[in-house]
Design an enzyme around this catalytic site. Structure first.
Site, mmCIF file in Angstrom:
data_model
loop_
_atom_site.group_PDB
_atom_site.id
_atom_site.type_symbol
_atom_site.label_atom_id
_atom_site.label_comp_id
_atom_site.label_asym_id
_atom_site.label_seq_id
_atom_site.Cartn_x
_atom_site.Cartn_y
_atom_site.Cartn_z
ATOM 1 N N HIS A 62 0.746 -1.295 0.136
ATOM 2 C CA HIS A 62 -0.107 -0.104 -0.097
ATOM 3 C C HIS A 62 0.839 1.209 -0.160
ATOM 4 O O HIS A 62 0.589 2.124 -0.748
ATOM 5 C CB HIS A 62 -0.921 -0.209 1.130
ATOM 6 C CG HIS A 62 -1.654 1.260 1.414
ATOM 7 N ND1 HIS A 62 -3.093 1.038 0.889
ATOM 8 C CD2 HIS A 62 -1.470 2.504 1.819
ATOM 9 C CE1 HIS A 62 -3.620 2.172 1.201
ATOM 10 N NE2 HIS A 62 -2.784 3.236 1.648
ATOM 11 N N GLU A 63 1.695 1.202 0.850
ATOM 12 C CA GLU A 63 2.726 2.695 1.019
ATOM 13 C C GLU A 63 3.686 2.532 -0.265
ATOM 14 O O GLU A 63 3.803 3.668 -0.607
ATOM 15 C CB GLU A 63 3.339 2.395 2.333
ATOM 16 C CG GLU A 63 2.700 2.439 3.694
ATOM 17 C CD GLU A 63 1.390 3.359 3.718
ATOM 18 O OE1 GLU A 63 1.464 4.579 3.297
ATOM 19 O OE2 GLU A 63 0.284 3.177 4.558
ATOM 20 N N GLU A 74 -4.738 7.704 -3.116
ATOM 21 C CA GLU A 74 -5.102 6.474 -2.381
ATOM 22 C C GLU A 74 -5.534 5.632 -3.675
ATOM 23 O O GLU A 74 -5.418 4.343 -3.287
ATOM 24 C CB GLU A 74 -6.461 7.005 -1.313
ATOM 25 C CG GLU A 74 -6.752 5.730 -0.729
ATOM 26 C CD GLU A 74 -5.783 5.473 0.390
ATOM 27 O OE1 GLU A 74 -4.803 6.051 0.688
ATOM 28 O OE2 GLU A 74 -5.918 4.507 1.154
ATOM 29 N N HIS A 83 1.809 4.506 -2.853
ATOM 30 C CA HIS A 83 2.024 5.935 -2.417
ATOM 31 C C HIS A 83 3.389 6.521 -2.888
ATOM 32 O O HIS A 83 3.293 7.503 -3.426
ATOM 33 C CB HIS A 83 1.737 6.378 -1.079
ATOM 34 C CG HIS A 83 0.155 6.301 -0.502
ATOM 35 N ND1 HIS A 83 -0.854 7.067 -0.872
ATOM 36 C CD2 HIS A 83 -0.271 5.507 0.305
ATOM 37 C CE1 HIS A 83 -1.895 6.658 -0.402
ATOM 38 N NE2 HIS A 83 -1.640 5.845 0.449
HETATM 39 ZN ZN ZN Z 1 -3.128 5.204 1.829
#
Ligand code: ZN
Length: 477
Positions: free
Chosen positions: A242-243, A272, A246
């Site tokens: 997830h990170e 996101e 980003h």
């Molecule tokens: Zn996030």
């Protein structure tokens, strides 16, 4: 950097010193951002570029610089200070209230915060609903009416899908994700995987923290964090993915435009969309694990007797639960719809703060068929409201909506993505995202960027179709 260090390596006793350092830096930054000199420079640049095409990078930079100036100056300094003071104390009252399971401790503070949020909305200005002003800060151009239109069919579809999953009689056995998963092996695996999908470790780092986050200092210095539970596989890797989603966005903006809006990420929702895309659409797919499962089995003896099919079912389990941050891909959005509805009612005054716990539990039961046993597992679970963050939650689901649409378009242009993942090929997708999303910075407002990339404004159906198709297969619906 001070903020990153605070969450990773800072000695515990340094908290107060660090607070003062951060306050000084943000004060300096705010003074520059709000300086009349800055306003005059934007005005002069406007005159010099009066004939720039409206969609051009120059025009976008001027538009966004003016917006940043206005956001920094519209709210009176006294109100900014009142908010900072109140939320600092409210945060403590919230933590104590959550600890003691006692909403009454937080209630008077929350009333003050709602009042401040309304005055903030008035200062920022809005056409229809005060919530529009709060939302616009995180997702420029999005309105309450738009979100209600987008979320209503999504909510119905989610409630229906979760009910069919629960009634399917085919519960997923996720016990294979519990066992011995040594933290150092998880860390080595997370690095291997995030590197393979395209996070550049010569321009970034991965460290551990309590609450995972990504911090982009600049496109050549992006800091990821995750956390490892040595008895559970589910969290550490997916947080890292997830990170890294980003992080690849932060690394993918135009380096030459660093400091300009055209060299910055577009919005929270778009950000996101990148993290969810890599975490869920790529990281929980069969193609992805066809490539990585052998390595995972070599690293973790606990997985040695587990088939790829059983593992895939386990990492895609849907299980309604009380806590948002522990939620699966499907029920996560239900948590967001609940908060969105309640925030609207609180800001508009339709719901009194004192009635929040009952309203929360009522609505929660309608969506989840569960009733929170206490407020710590209900309306006191998230830190956002104690910090005065309203309009923030919806961007999480907007990210899922955008991700579904963007991924469909990528597949239409790049062909069978899962077959590529199975061969360990992630560069085509990452390069496509670099080109279509990251390098465009803040040139377009978020909904316009989605339209530019996918050919359609944000809409509910792609996400519904995607969840139906994936979970229809997992649960034999
Ligand atoms: Zn996030």
């Amino acid at each position: 950097m001070l903020g990153w260090d605070q969450e990773t390596y800072m000695p515990r006793e340094a908290a107060e010193l660090r607070g003062n350092q951060l306050a000084m830096i943000s004060g300096l930054h705010h003074r520059r951002q709000a300086a009349t000199e800055f306003r005059d420079l934007i005005g002069a640049a406007d005159d010099e570029n009066a004939d720039a095409a409206p969609d051009s990078v120059v025009a976008a930079n001027l538009r966004e610089a003016r917006r940043d100036y206005e956001l920094a100056t519209k709210v009176p300094a006294a109100l900014v200070e009142e908010k900072a003071r109140t939320t600092t104390l409210a945060r403590r009252a919230w933590a104590e209230g959550r600890e003691a399971n006692d909403f009454a401790r937080f209630c008077p503070w929350f009333e003050k915060i709602i009042d401040i949020a309304r005055r903030m909305a008035d200062a920022l200005g809005y056409d229809e609903h005060p919530y529009d002003a709060l939302l616009d800060k995180y997702e420029q151009g999005a309105t309450t009416a738009q979100l209600q239109q987008l979320f209503a069919p999504l909510r119905d579809a989610h409630v229906d899908l979760v009910a069919r999953i629960q009634d399917s009689g085919r519960p997923v056995d996720a016990s294979c994700l519990r066992g011995a998963f040594p933290a150092d092996q998880q860390d080595a695996f997370a690095r291997e995987v995030t590197k393979a999908i395209g996070f550049d470790y010569d321009r970034g780092r991965l460290d551990t923290t309590v609450h995972p986050f990504c911090m982009g200092v600049g496109p050549t210095d992006v800091r990821l964090t995750t956390r490892y539970d040595p008895s559970f596989f589910g969290d550490g890797l997916f947080s890292a993915l997830h990170e890294a989603g980003h992080g690849m966005y932060e690394q993918g903006v135009r380096r030459d435009d660093f400091g300009l809006p055209s060299g910055q990420s577009c919005s929270l929702g778009i950000h996101e969309s990148q993290s969810r895309l890599w975490e869920n659409l790529v990281g929980r797919s069969r193609g992805f694990w066809t490539h990585f499962y052998g390595t995972a089995q070599k690293r973790f003896a606990s997985l040695s007797g587990v088939s790829l099919d059983d593992f895939l079912r386990a990492i895609n389990e849907v299980r309604p639960s009380f806590i948002r941050v522990d939620a699966d891909e499907v029920t996560y959005n239900l948590h967001v719809f609940l908060r969105f509805e309640l925030e609207l009612a609180l800001i508009s005054g339709d719901l009194a703060v004192a009635d929040l716990p009952d309203a929360w539990n009522e609505k929660f039961e309608q969506s989840f068929r569960l009733r929170p046993p206490n407020d710590a597992k209900g309306c006191l679970q998230d830190i956002h409201w104690s910090a005065g963050l309203f309009g923030y939650f919806p961007t999480y689901t907007l990210g899922n909506v955008y991700a579904a649409q963007i991924y469909n378009k990528a597949r239409a242009e790049l062909g069978d993505l899962e077959a590529a993942f199975a061969r360990g090929e992630f560069t085509p997708l990452r390069s496509w995202l670099n080109r279509e999303i990251h390098e465009r910075g803040r040139q377009y407002l978020p909904h316009r960027l989605v339209e530019k990339v996918t050919g359609a404004v944000p809409q509910p159906q792609p996400l519904i179709d995607q969840l139906e198709s994936k979970y229809g297969a997992v649960y034999g619906l």
